[in-house]
Design an enzyme around this catalytic site. Structure first.
Site, short mmCIF file in Angstrom:
data_model
loop_
_atom_site.label_atom_id
_atom_site.label_comp_id
_atom_site.label_asym_id
_atom_site.label_seq_id
_atom_site.Cartn_x
_atom_site.Cartn_y
_atom_site.Cartn_z
N CYS A 1 2.49 3.86 10.86
CA CYS A 1 1.12 4.32 10.63
C CYS A 1 0.16 3.15 10.57
O CYS A 1 -0.93 3.18 11.17
CB CYS A 1 1.04 5.13 9.34
N VAL B 1 -7.64 5.94 -5.73
CA VAL B 1 -8.48 4.99 -6.46
C VAL B 1 -8.56 3.64 -5.74
O VAL B 1 -9.60 2.97 -5.76
CB VAL B 1 -7.95 4.81 -7.90
N CYS C 1 3.41 10.96 3.19
CA CYS C 1 2.26 11.85 3.10
C CYS C 1 2.44 13.17 3.82
O CYS C 1 1.92 14.20 3.39
CB CYS C 1 1.01 11.14 3.59
N SER D 1 -8.58 2.78 -2.45
CA SER D 1 -9.54 2.71 -1.36
C SER D 1 -10.96 2.92 -1.85
O SER D 1 -11.90 2.35 -1.28
CB SER D 1 -9.18 3.74 -0.27
#
Length: 374
Positions: A103, A14, A202, A16
């Site tokens: 990242c 939500v 992730c 992004s």
């Protein structure tokens, strides 16, 4: 008239999606891009979070609702090389890494930004909760904490350099709460308004990072001794990577007092344990330092800062100075801190008046915990 072209990194969540929608409302020409960083074999994927094929489809649907073009870029090999390989090596050497920091540095704000520039974009936007501004007095871009202190993600963004900050937009940094983000999503009819936040790493399976290491780096998990701080062996461990500083699980039972992991020695494959009092450190040594609000070393004198030594930790008062080796910083806490963990980041905050503790000065990777002030 367009305010410029923005590549919006869309993870399938939500945050992004709302970021992309807000920027379009503000008059930007928005291009949605989702990074495929891990290959799945099912709709939900073996691994969760922003890597799953389900997340890619969520991002695609959100972009269609917003009315912007959407593309998927294959970053799988690049992500594995820059983030996953380092994650494995850090555990192999007895450190506890934060892959989100790496990242952000190498994937989002280096390679994705480069891709955005190749597309002719003026800016890169993400759904991070943080703020960027230009300080006319110093001539530098600054990174600040988000308005919502509970969602603030500035800790994981301290590696951003001036050239990246100059082209970065964080629309959610000024929003007061995540509830407000979800309200905006519902008003816009976005299908992700009630999607839960992703909490885990992730690329790590639901079984946890140990299961991941067993699959990807089994040689990193070698049995070895567990010793107390005097060097007395009290048991065996299945692998240094099973442990982190402050841990109580997987330690020998039947001891006179509660024991905690106080050190990991990867060279000798040894886990060192001791009482809770041994967990407290007077300071730290940080390497790979990046400066944002400051132009960087040399520091003319020890600098008073607020420092966070873990993502969800409370900031502590400290004095920092340059270390003996280039690019290192030595920190001395005003009060000893518990479980200072090599591999995690030490992020320095400053600011004056109402902004005290809000401005990210810089940060680095914790290389060692210092038991005594230096």
């Amino acid at each position: 008239m367009s305010k410029g072209v923005v590549v919006a990194a869309m993870s399938g969540g939500v945050d992004s999606a709302v970021t992309a929608a807000l920027l379009k409302q503000e008059g930007y020409e928005v291009i949605g891009i989702t990074l495929q960083i891990w290959q799945e074999h099912s709709e939900q994927g073996k691994y969760g979070g922003c890597c799953s094929l389900g997340a890619v489809e969520d991002a695609r649907r959100a972009a269609a609702k917003i009315g912007i073009p959407h593309y998927v870029l294959n970053f799988r090999d690049y992500f594995a090389d820059k983030v996953i390989d380092r994650f494995i090596e850090e555990y192999r050497w007895g450190r506890t890494p934060n892959p989100c920091v790496e990242c952000n540095r190498t994937v989002k704000f280096e390679e994705l930004l480069r891709q955005a520039e190749n597309l002719g974009a003026d800016f890169l936007a993400t759904g991070h909760y943080a703020r960027v501004r230009f300080n006319e007095q110093t001539g530098r871009y600054e990174l600040l904490k988000a308005r919502d202190s509970h969602k603030d993600q500035s800790y994981a963004l301290y590696t951003l350099r001036q050239e990246a900050l100059a082209k970065t937009l964080f629309p959610l940094g000024h929003i007061e709460s995540k509830q407000e983000t979800r309200r905006i999503a519902r008003e816009l009819g976005l299908p992700l308004a009630n999607k839960p936040d992703s909490q885990e790493i992730c690329f790590v399976p639901k079984e946890g990072y140990i299961a991941f290491l067993k699959e990807k780096a089994p040689t990193a998990l070698r049995p070895g001794p567990i010793v107390d701080t005097s060097g007395r062996k009290i048991g065996e461990h299945p692998g240094v990577a099973f442990y982190t500083i402050g841990q109580r699980k997987r330690l020998p039972a039947g001891q006179k007092e509660a024991l905690f992991v106080v050190a990991l020695d990867a060279e000798t494959n040894t886990v060192v344990v001791g009482p809770e009092s041994e967990l407290y450190a007077a300071g730290f040594l940080a390497s790979e330092c990046n400066w944002i609000a400051l132009s960087g070393p040399p520091l003319e004198a020890p600098l008073a800062v607020q420092v966070k030594i873990r993502y969800n930790g409370q900031a502590a008062s400290a004095l920092i100075r340059e270390g003996e080796e280039r690019g290192t910083i030595v920190g001395c806490f005003m009060q000893p801190q518990r479980a200072v963990t090599p591999g995690q980041s030490a992020v320095f905050y400053g600011g004056e008046g109402a902004e005290a503790g809000q401005v990210v000065l810089g940060g680095g990777i914790i290389a060692d915990a210092l038991k005594q002030s230096s």
